[in-house]
Design an enzyme around this catalytic site. Structure first.
Site, PDB file in Angstrom:
ATOM      1  CE  LYS A  52      -9.537   3.396   7.807  1.00 44.59           C
ATOM      2  NZ  LYS A  52     -10.614   2.811   7.346  1.00 44.59           N
ATOM      3  CD  GLN A  96     -10.822  -0.731   6.681  1.00 40.04           C
ATOM      4  OE1 GLN A  96     -11.221   0.239   7.703  1.00 40.04           O
ATOM      5  NE2 GLN A  96     -10.149  -0.888   5.796  1.00 40.04           N
ATOM      6  CG  ASP A 119     -15.884   4.679   5.591  1.00 38.93           C
ATOM      7  OD1 ASP A 119     -14.478   5.417   5.514  1.00 38.93           O
ATOM      8  OD2 ASP A 119     -15.946   3.677   6.023  1.00 38.93           O
TER       9      ASP A 119
HETATM   10  N1  GUN Z   1     -11.172  -0.290   2.658  1.00 37.67           N
HETATM   11  C1  GUN Z   1     -10.463   0.355   1.955  1.00 37.67           C
HETATM   12  N2  GUN Z   1     -10.608   1.876   2.152  1.00 37.67           N
HETATM   13  C2  GUN Z   1     -11.603   2.154   2.910  1.00 37.67           C
HETATM   14  C3  GUN Z   1     -12.102   3.266   3.531  1.00 37.67           C
HETATM   15  O1  GUN Z   1     -11.913   4.366   3.327  1.00 37.67           O
HETATM   16  N3  GUN Z   1     -13.037   2.992   4.407  1.00 37.67           N
HETATM   17  C4  GUN Z   1     -13.750   1.801   4.844  1.00 37.67           C
HETATM   18  N4  GUN Z   1     -14.573   1.661   5.879  1.00 37.67           N
HETATM   19  N5  GUN Z   1     -13.000   0.644   4.263  1.00 37.67           N
HETATM   20  C5  GUN Z   1     -11.963   0.738   3.498  1.00 37.67           C
END
Ligand code: GUN
Length: 278
Positions: A52, A96, A119
């Site tokens: 990211k 996350q 998200d």
């Molecule tokens: N953990 C696995 N996929 C995601 C996601 O798309 N966003 C977040 N915040 N955590 C994750």
């Protein structure tokens, strides 16, 4: 011939488009800033968070990294989120997942200002999607809609079957397909006669979380198959929820694993970050 839906290429196109938009915003005096919070050091989360940050760098989005120790309390995390909610120079906040067990994920998600919920996990974002109002979309399902549209696959009027009903993929996926005027069926672990249902699908989205679960006998000839899963097979090779080798020859189009849905999630997160400024 089966069309291979190239998520790597489509996500690269989207990221190029976003790079240009961010440059235009910067020229107009607007910065895009994403705060990324990781609690603990789950190795998979570290890889995702790293990807990211790299995507932010490529596009020109400023990323603020908060790497908090495993012992961080729920209150400490919620206090940080409150501070980021209030900061005018932070547009997007991403926590996350998964979080350590002593922290209530729902509380944390609800703590994020919906205006910064890139998200798309906040109940207000999900509710807005449900009733067709503007709001951030969950990244993986939004990425799948882009894969279909940019591959020239019509959704309107089609029989769409989603296997899986998670809050992150299955449910928002079904709502997005419905918004695109698909006729949507959601199947899940308690569904009876699953094959009968999947064999009706023109578009089949598989998010069941079981390696190579979907074999050729679940698929109608000419269907479009979207594979959301990512696993290691017995030879330690990456594979999805779909048994690609047996299913692909039947399909009109299919996503590979890796290089299908996976790269789209980050591209759509970046898209949400840019939208958070507009
Ligand atoms: N953990 C696995 N996929 C995601 C996601 O798309 N966003 C977040 N915040 N955590 C994750």
């Amino acid at each position: 011939m089966t069309q291979l839906i190239d998520g790597k290429k489509i996500s690269a196109e989207i990221k190029e488009e976003l790079k240009e938009k961010v440059a235009q915003l910067r020229a107009a005096g607007k910065e895009v800033t994403l705060a990324v919070i990781q609690v603990g050091n789950d190795p998979a989360s570290t890889v995702y968070v790293g990807n990211k940050k790299k995507a932010c760098e490529f596009i020109g989005i400023r990323s603020l990294a908060y790497e908090l120790p495993e012992e961080t309390t729920e209150k400490e995390l919620l206090d940080l989120i409150t501070e980021l909610n209030q900061r005018a120079d932070v547009n997007g906040i991403l926590v996350q997942l998964p979080l350590p067990k002593h922290i209530d994920e729902d509380k944390v998600i609800k703590g994020i200002d919906p205006a910064k919920d890139v998200d798309g996990f906040h109940p207000q974002s999900v509710g807005a999607l449900c009733i067709g109002q503007p709001g951030f979309l969950s990244c993986t399902p939004a990425g799948i809609i882009q894969l279909l549209k940019r591959s020239g696959i019509e959704i309107a009027g089609k029989q769409c079957v989603v296997i899986g009903r998670s809050n992150i993929v299955g449910k928002p996926m079904s709502l997005l397909l419905l918004r695109e005027n698909g006729t949507v069926t959601v199947a899940h672990s308690k569904t009876q006669n699953l094959k009968e249902i999947t064999k009706r699908a023109d578009i089949l989205v598989v998010a069941i979380g079981k390696p190579k679960f979907l074999t050729a006998d679940y698929v109608k000839e000419g269907a479009v198959v979207i594979d959301v899963g990512i696993h290691r097979d017995t030879q330690n090779k990456l594979c999805g929820d779909v048994d690609f080798e047996s299913v692909a020859p039947l399909c009109s189009a299919i996503t590979p694993v890796p290089g299908g849905v996976g790269p789209m999630t980050i591209a759509m997160l970046m898209n949400n970050c840019v939208e958070s400024v507009l």
